[in-house]
Design a protein around this motif. Structure first.
Motif, PDB file in Angstrom:
ATOM      1  N   PHE A 306       0.827  -1.199   0.000  1.00  0.00           N
ATOM      2  CA  PHE A 306       0.000   0.000   0.000  1.00  0.00           C
ATOM      3  C   PHE A 306       0.869   1.259   0.000  1.00  0.00           C
ATOM      4  O   PHE A 306       0.494   2.273  -0.609  1.00  0.00           O
ATOM      5  CB  PHE A 306      -0.929   0.011   1.209  1.00  0.00           C
ATOM      6  N   LEU A 307       2.002   1.226   0.682  1.00  0.00           N
ATOM      7  CA  LEU A 307       2.897   2.385   0.687  1.00  0.00           C
ATOM      8  C   LEU A 307       3.420   2.662  -0.714  1.00  0.00           C
ATOM      9  O   LEU A 307       3.518   3.826  -1.129  1.00  0.00           O
ATOM     10  CB  LEU A 307       4.057   2.145   1.658  1.00  0.00           C
ATOM     11  N   GLY A 308       3.768   1.618  -1.453  1.00  0.00           N
ATOM     12  CA  GLY A 308       4.201   1.813  -2.825  1.00  0.00           C
ATOM     13  C   GLY A 308       3.106   2.378  -3.698  1.00  0.00           C
ATOM     14  O   GLY A 308       3.355   3.255  -4.547  1.00  0.00           O
ATOM     15  N   ILE A 309       1.864   1.908  -3.511  1.00  0.00           N
ATOM     16  CA  ILE A 309       0.742   2.442  -4.289  1.00  0.00           C
ATOM     17  C   ILE A 309       0.477   3.891  -3.920  1.00  0.00           C
ATOM     18  O   ILE A 309       0.215   4.741  -4.787  1.00  0.00           O
ATOM     19  CB  ILE A 309      -0.512   1.576  -4.061  1.00  0.00           C
ATOM     20  N   ALA A 310       0.548   4.207  -2.620  1.00  0.00           N
ATOM     21  CA  ALA A 310       0.285   5.577  -2.179  1.00  0.00           C
ATOM     22  C   ALA A 310       1.352   6.553  -2.659  1.00  0.00           C
ATOM     23  O   ALA A 310       1.066   7.748  -2.792  1.00  0.00           O
ATOM     24  CB  ALA A 310       0.195   5.621  -0.647  1.00  0.00           C
ATOM     25  N   SER A 311       2.554   6.069  -2.933  1.00  0.00           N
ATOM     26  CA  SER A 311       3.620   6.964  -3.395  1.00  0.00           C
ATOM     27  C   SER A 311       3.298   7.591  -4.733  1.00  0.00           C
ATOM     28  O   SER A 311       3.798   8.661  -5.062  1.00  0.00           O
ATOM     29  CB  SER A 311       4.944   6.205  -3.485  1.00  0.00           C
ATOM     30  N   PHE A 312       2.482   6.928  -5.537  1.00  0.00           N
ATOM     31  CA  PHE A 312       1.980   7.478  -6.794  1.00  0.00           C
ATOM     32  C   PHE A 312       3.117   7.908  -7.723  1.00  0.00           C
ATOM     33  O   PHE A 312       3.072   8.956  -8.363  1.00  0.00           O
ATOM     34  CB  PHE A 312       1.040   8.654  -6.521  1.00  0.00           C
ATOM     35  N   GLY A 313       4.152   7.089  -7.775  1.00  0.00           N
ATOM     36  CA  GLY A 313       5.269   7.324  -8.674  1.00  0.00           C
ATOM     37  C   GLY A 313       5.710   6.030  -9.313  1.00  0.00           C
ATOM     38  O   GLY A 313       5.405   4.927  -8.819  1.00  0.00           O
ATOM     39  N   VAL A 314       6.435   6.125 -10.413  1.00  0.00           N
ATOM     40  CA  VAL A 314       6.832   4.936 -11.159  1.00  0.00           C
ATOM     41  C   VAL A 314       7.675   4.010 -10.294  1.00  0.00           C
ATOM     42  O   VAL A 314       7.481   2.791 -10.285  1.00  0.00           O
ATOM     43  CB  VAL A 314       7.592   5.335 -12.441  1.00  0.00           C
ATOM     44  N   LEU A 315       8.616   4.577  -9.541  1.00  0.00           N
ATOM     45  CA  LEU A 315       9.517   3.757  -8.739  1.00  0.00           C
ATOM     46  C   LEU A 315       8.758   3.012  -7.645  1.00  0.00           C
ATOM     47  O   LEU A 315       8.910   1.796  -7.471  1.00  0.00           O
ATOM     48  CB  LEU A 315      10.609   4.637  -8.126  1.00  0.00           C
ATOM     49  N   GLY A 316       7.931   3.720  -6.879  1.00  0.00           N
ATOM     50  CA  GLY A 316       7.202   3.089  -5.790  1.00  0.00           C
ATOM     51  C   GLY A 316       6.166   2.093  -6.269  1.00  0.00           C
ATOM     52  O   GLY A 316       6.021   1.007  -5.692  1.00  0.00           O
ATOM     53  N   GLU A 386      10.847  -4.094  -1.737  1.00  0.00           N
ATOM     54  CA  GLU A 386      10.797  -3.184  -0.595  1.00  0.00           C
ATOM     55  C   GLU A 386      11.728  -1.997  -0.776  1.00  0.00           C
ATOM     56  O   GLU A 386      11.367  -0.867  -0.419  1.00  0.00           O
ATOM     57  CB  GLU A 386      11.154  -3.949   0.681  1.00  0.00           C
ATOM     58  N   ILE A 387      12.900  -2.205  -1.328  1.00  0.00           N
ATOM     59  CA  ILE A 387      13.845  -1.098  -1.468  1.00  0.00           C
ATOM     60  C   ILE A 387      13.324  -0.068  -2.464  1.00  0.00           C
ATOM     61  O   ILE A 387      13.489   1.146  -2.281  1.00  0.00           O
ATOM     62  CB  ILE A 387      15.248  -1.632  -1.870  1.00  0.00           C
ATOM     63  N   MET A 388      12.648  -0.531  -3.521  1.00  0.00           N
ATOM     64  CA  MET A 388      12.055   0.407  -4.474  1.00  0.00           C
ATOM     65  C   MET A 388      10.894   1.161  -3.836  1.00  0.00           C
ATOM     66  O   MET A 388      10.702   2.360  -4.091  1.00  0.00           O
ATOM     67  CB  MET A 388      11.590  -0.330  -5.719  1.00  0.00           C
ATOM     68  N   ILE A 389      10.110   0.479  -3.017  1.00  0.00           N
ATOM     69  CA  ILE A 389       8.993   1.148  -2.339  1.00  0.00           C
ATOM     70  C   ILE A 389       9.501   2.214  -1.388  1.00  0.00           C
ATOM     71  O   ILE A 389       8.985   3.345  -1.364  1.00  0.00           O
ATOM     72  CB  ILE A 389       8.142   0.109  -1.587  1.00  0.00           C
ATOM     73  N   PHE A 390      10.525   1.901  -0.610  1.00  0.00           N
ATOM     74  CA  PHE A 390      11.036   2.863   0.360  1.00  0.00           C
ATOM     75  C   PHE A 390      11.612   4.100  -0.330  1.00  0.00           C
ATOM     76  O   PHE A 390      11.344   5.237   0.070  1.00  0.00           O
ATOM     77  CB  PHE A 390      12.097   2.215   1.254  1.00  0.00           C
ATOM     78  N   ILE A 405       4.733  14.089   4.797  1.00  0.00           N
ATOM     79  CA  ILE A 405       4.094  12.932   5.410  1.00  0.00           C
ATOM     80  C   ILE A 405       4.626  11.626   4.834  1.00  0.00           C
ATOM     81  O   ILE A 405       4.704  10.607   5.513  1.00  0.00           O
ATOM     82  CB  ILE A 405       2.558  13.012   5.256  1.00  0.00           C
ATOM     83  N   PHE A 406       5.052  11.638   3.566  1.00  0.00           N
ATOM     84  CA  PHE A 406       5.584  10.422   2.976  1.00  0.00           C
ATOM     85  C   PHE A 406       6.941  10.051   3.584  1.00  0.00           C
ATOM     86  O   PHE A 406       7.253   8.874   3.743  1.00  0.00           O
ATOM     87  CB  PHE A 406       5.718  10.578   1.456  1.00  0.00           C
ATOM     88  N   GLN A 407       7.757  11.051   3.910  1.00  0.00           N
ATOM     89  CA  GLN A 407       9.023  10.742   4.564  1.00  0.00           C
ATOM     90  C   GLN A 407       8.785  10.187   5.975  1.00  0.00           C
ATOM     91  O   GLN A 407       9.458   9.243   6.403  1.00  0.00           O
ATOM     92  CB  GLN A 407       9.911  11.987   4.644  1.00  0.00           C
ATOM     93  N   ILE A 408       7.825  10.772   6.695  1.00  0.00           N
ATOM     94  CA  ILE A 408       7.507  10.271   8.037  1.00  0.00           C
ATOM     95  C   ILE A 408       6.996   8.832   7.954  1.00  0.00           C
ATOM     96  O   ILE A 408       7.399   7.959   8.741  1.00  0.00           O
ATOM     97  CB  ILE A 408       6.468  11.186   8.703  1.00  0.00           C
ATOM     98  N   ALA A 409       6.112   8.566   6.986  1.00  0.00           N
ATOM     99  CA  ALA A 409       5.568   7.215   6.834  1.00  0.00           C
ATOM    100  C   ALA A 409       6.656   6.218   6.475  1.00  0.00           C
ATOM    101  O   ALA A 409       6.659   5.083   6.954  1.00  0.00           O
ATOM    102  CB  ALA A 409       4.475   7.215   5.767  1.00  0.00           C
ATOM    103  N   THR A 410       7.607   6.636   5.641  1.00  0.00           N
ATOM    104  CA  THR A 410       8.686   5.729   5.248  1.00  0.00           C
ATOM    105  C   THR A 410       9.572   5.383   6.430  1.00  0.00           C
ATOM    106  O   THR A 410       9.965   4.216   6.609  1.00  0.00           O
ATOM    107  CB  THR A 410       9.527   6.358   4.122  1.00  0.00           C
ATOM    108  N   VAL A 411       9.896   6.378   7.243  1.00  0.00           N
ATOM    109  CA  VAL A 411      10.724   6.125   8.426  1.00  0.00           C
ATOM    110  C   VAL A 411      10.021   5.167   9.381  1.00  0.00           C
ATOM    111  O   VAL A 411      10.625   4.228   9.913  1.00  0.00           O
ATOM    112  CB  VAL A 411      11.070   7.454   9.121  1.00  0.00           C
ATOM    113  N   LEU A 412       8.722   5.388   9.598  1.00  0.00           N
ATOM    114  CA  LEU A 412       7.974   4.481  10.479  1.00  0.00           C
ATOM    115  C   LEU A 412       7.860   3.088   9.865  1.00  0.00           C
ATOM    116  O   LEU A 412       7.940   2.075  10.577  1.00  0.00           O
ATOM    117  CB  LEU A 412       6.579   5.050  10.745  1.00  0.00           C
ATOM    118  N   ALA A 413       7.674   3.031   8.544  1.00  0.00           N
ATOM    119  CA  ALA A 413       7.553   1.729   7.886  1.00  0.00           C
ATOM    120  C   ALA A 413       8.846   0.933   7.976  1.00  0.00           C
ATOM    121  O   ALA A 413       8.819  -0.305   8.003  1.00  0.00           O
ATOM    122  CB  ALA A 413       7.144   1.914   6.430  1.00  0.00           C
ATOM    123  N   LEU A 414       9.977   1.625   8.020  1.00  0.00           N
ATOM    124  CA  LEU A 414      11.251   0.913   8.147  1.00  0.00           C
ATOM    125  C   LEU A 414      11.326   0.132   9.455  1.00  0.00           C
ATOM    126  O   LEU A 414      11.997  -0.905   9.517  1.00  0.00           O
ATOM    127  CB  LEU A 414      12.410   1.906   8.054  1.00  0.00           C
TER     128      LEU A 414
END
Length: 532
Positions: A306-316, A386-390, A405-414
């Motif tokens: 879901f984090l990758g989908i929410a990133s809304f970018g090609v990489l994520g 996972e590395i591409m999603i992060f 908020i995406f940086q905060i979510a990524t740090v918490l997801a780690l």
């Protein structure tokens, strides 16, 4: 070939119900389906984002209804995943004591329905509620009847909400653009024919509907109980394949058609996915049974996708697709071996196991590889996703000098990686390491025939882990056009939109320094250099 891949399991299931040898027919069908899916995967031209191997049969011309199938980079990976897990699940099933024909027919019906959903180009989706209900209710263990009803009620509610969202999506288009063909709808949506208000309403319905099917927090409670009660092949198919149907729907419909809705509800999705990663991760640590732990871990790992989908970018988004494949294979491997342990020991409680690697070395090695894949060890497919999603999520919304908020979510997801490492390695230690009980000292290891599906699943994890670019090259063209256009519209004020459209990449694919250095240079020579 796409039609063959869809209908081969369905026709075989009908033949089994009519009296054909259950296991032999199911195995032969699974092998043929896997070979057909592998052919589609190898033969796909990954330089083109269009659907390939397209077939269409008109059902009702006046209503514009047709059965249209085809594959692109996204769907062919999902079809390959379904065929691999189906083959492994049928192989692990072994001899069924009661209603063997019905058991294998249900497995094949689920497989054919899932492959048909992934390969369909129309807004027709196959639901496998009845086979799942029967598999858990008849052949399950523990409190199987309650688990069967619970999963059926949850998925029925999610499907109803999803149906409302699909109807509203269809009605949101102008009358001249309405069609059940996803290609037509994507083209119309790319031309801005869905208003922002309509996008927000439709996206919320799709998110809730698909979210229930995926076990998005807080709609996740059905999944661990169902997987713990289900027979191992059913858990492999549902956790490995059917759960990806909701994610596939979000990627196929919400990402290209509802960009404004996705941005509007991004904060809500981030809060919910952090519930999957952090809250469910802590609940997983508290489990005392292997089957419940695997069930909760499957729910927890949905948060990363879901984090990758929410990133809304090609990489994520590309990382989300890779992780969908990786998680499907790895969780199928773990559930398959757990099912064999339950068959031999009649228990999966950690306090009653231990030291099984002494008498089951191959099972211990295979389960350890599945654990390493699940926690994201480099070399396995899960790490690549996972590395591409992060990276994709962290770079989304970045503003110099402060966190978004995406940086905060990524740090918490780690921190979720830490949690998954704790409960996975602890489960491995309590099950296979340490002192072995006297009653387990004569347990047989996995027989040679069962090692074939294990090797198939491990090979898929390693191949995707060492060569993730094969998957990336297939998936990226599917999203590059729509996400680049959306990123360009969002970043128009930064003066970089023309550059992004010229080289065909999303904003996250271009370093900020490169954008700044080239935004003011519009000469043809510099454009050619950027393209190269």
């Amino acid at each position: 070939m796409v039609l063959f891949t869809i209908f081969c399991p369905i026709v075989a299931a009908v033949l089994i119900m009519l009296g054909a040898p259950a296991r032999k027919t199911a195995l032969a069908t699974s092998v043929l389906t896997f070979l057909a899916a592998l052919f589609l995967f190898v033969s796909l031209d990954h330089d083109h984002a269009d659907f390939q191997h397209v077939s269409s049969f008109s059902i009702s011309p006046e209503w514009r209804l047709s059965f249209t199938t085809g594959v692109d980079g996204l769907s062919v990976i999902m079809v390959l995943l379904a065929s691999i897990v189906t083959l492994a699940a049928v192989w692990f099933a072994g001899t069924i004591e009661r209603h063997e024909n019905a058991f294998y027919a249900c497995l094949l019906f689920i497989s054919g329905g899932a492959i048909g959903a992934f390969a369909s180009i129309d807004l027709f989706f196959f639901y496998a509620l009845i086979p799942t209900f029967l598999l858990i209710g008849i052949w399950g263990s523990g409190n199987r009847v309650a688990a069967a009803w619970k999963i059926t009620i949850y998925l029925a509610i999610g499907s109803f909400i999803l149906l409302l969202g699909l109807i509203l999506l269809y009605q949101s288009f102008p009358l001249a653009s309405r069609s059940f063909d996803i290609r037509v709808l994507q083209t119309a949506a790319g031309m801005g024919q869905i208003s922002p208000d309509a996008q927000r309403h439709v996206y919320l319905l799709l998110l809730v509907g698909f979210g229930i099917l995926i076990s998005l927090f807080p709609f996740h409670t059905w999944a661990p109980e169902a997987y713990a009660a289900a027979p191992a092949p059913a858990a492999m198919l549902h956790a490995g394949v059917l759960k990806k149907f909701g994610l596939y729907g979000l990627l196929r419909l919400a990402i290209p058609m509802l960009p404004e809705g996705a941005r509007h509800w991004a904060t809500l999705l981030i809060v919910l996915l952090l519930g999957n990663i952090i809250y469910v991760g802590l609940v997983t640590i508290a489990q005392r049974r292997l089957d419940w732990m695997l069930g909760y871990s499957s729910v927890m790992h949905m948060g990363y996708i879901f984090l990758g989908i929410a990133s809304f970018g090609v990489l994520g988004v590309t990382g989300a697709v890779v992780l969908m494949f990786a998680h499907g294979v790895s969780i199928a491997l773990l559930f398959g071996i757990a099912g064999e342990l339950r068959r031999r020991t009649a228990t999966l409680a950690f306090d009653e196991l231990g030291g099984l690697a002494r008498v089951m070395p191959f099972a211990g090695l295979a389960f350890g590889l599945g654990v390493f894949a699940a926690i994201g060890l480099p070399g396995f497919a899960n790490f690549a996703g996972e590395i591409m999603i992060f990276f994709g999520a962290f770079r989304n919304g970045w503003e110099i000098g402060r966190f978004h908020i995406f940086q905060i979510a990524t740090v918490l997801a780690l921190w979720g990686v830490v949690l998954s490492t704790v409960y996975m390695l602890r489960a491995y230690r309590k099950t296979f390491m340490g002192n072995i009980r006297e009653q387990w000292q004569k347990l047989p290891d996995l027989r040679p025939a069962l090692r074939v599906p294990v090797l198939l699943l491990v090979a898929a994890l390693l191949c995707c882990g060492f060569f993730p670019q094969i998957f990336v090259r297939m998936v990226a063209p599917t999203f590059r056009t729509s996400l680049s256009a959306n990123a360009g519209m969002q970043s128009c004020s930064h003066g970089a939109v023309r550059r992004q459209q010229t080289i065909g990449l999303g904003q996250e694919d271009i370093p900020p320094t490169f954008i700044k250095a080239t935004a003011s240079r519009q000469t043809r020579g510099h454009n050619d250099l950027a393209t190269k």
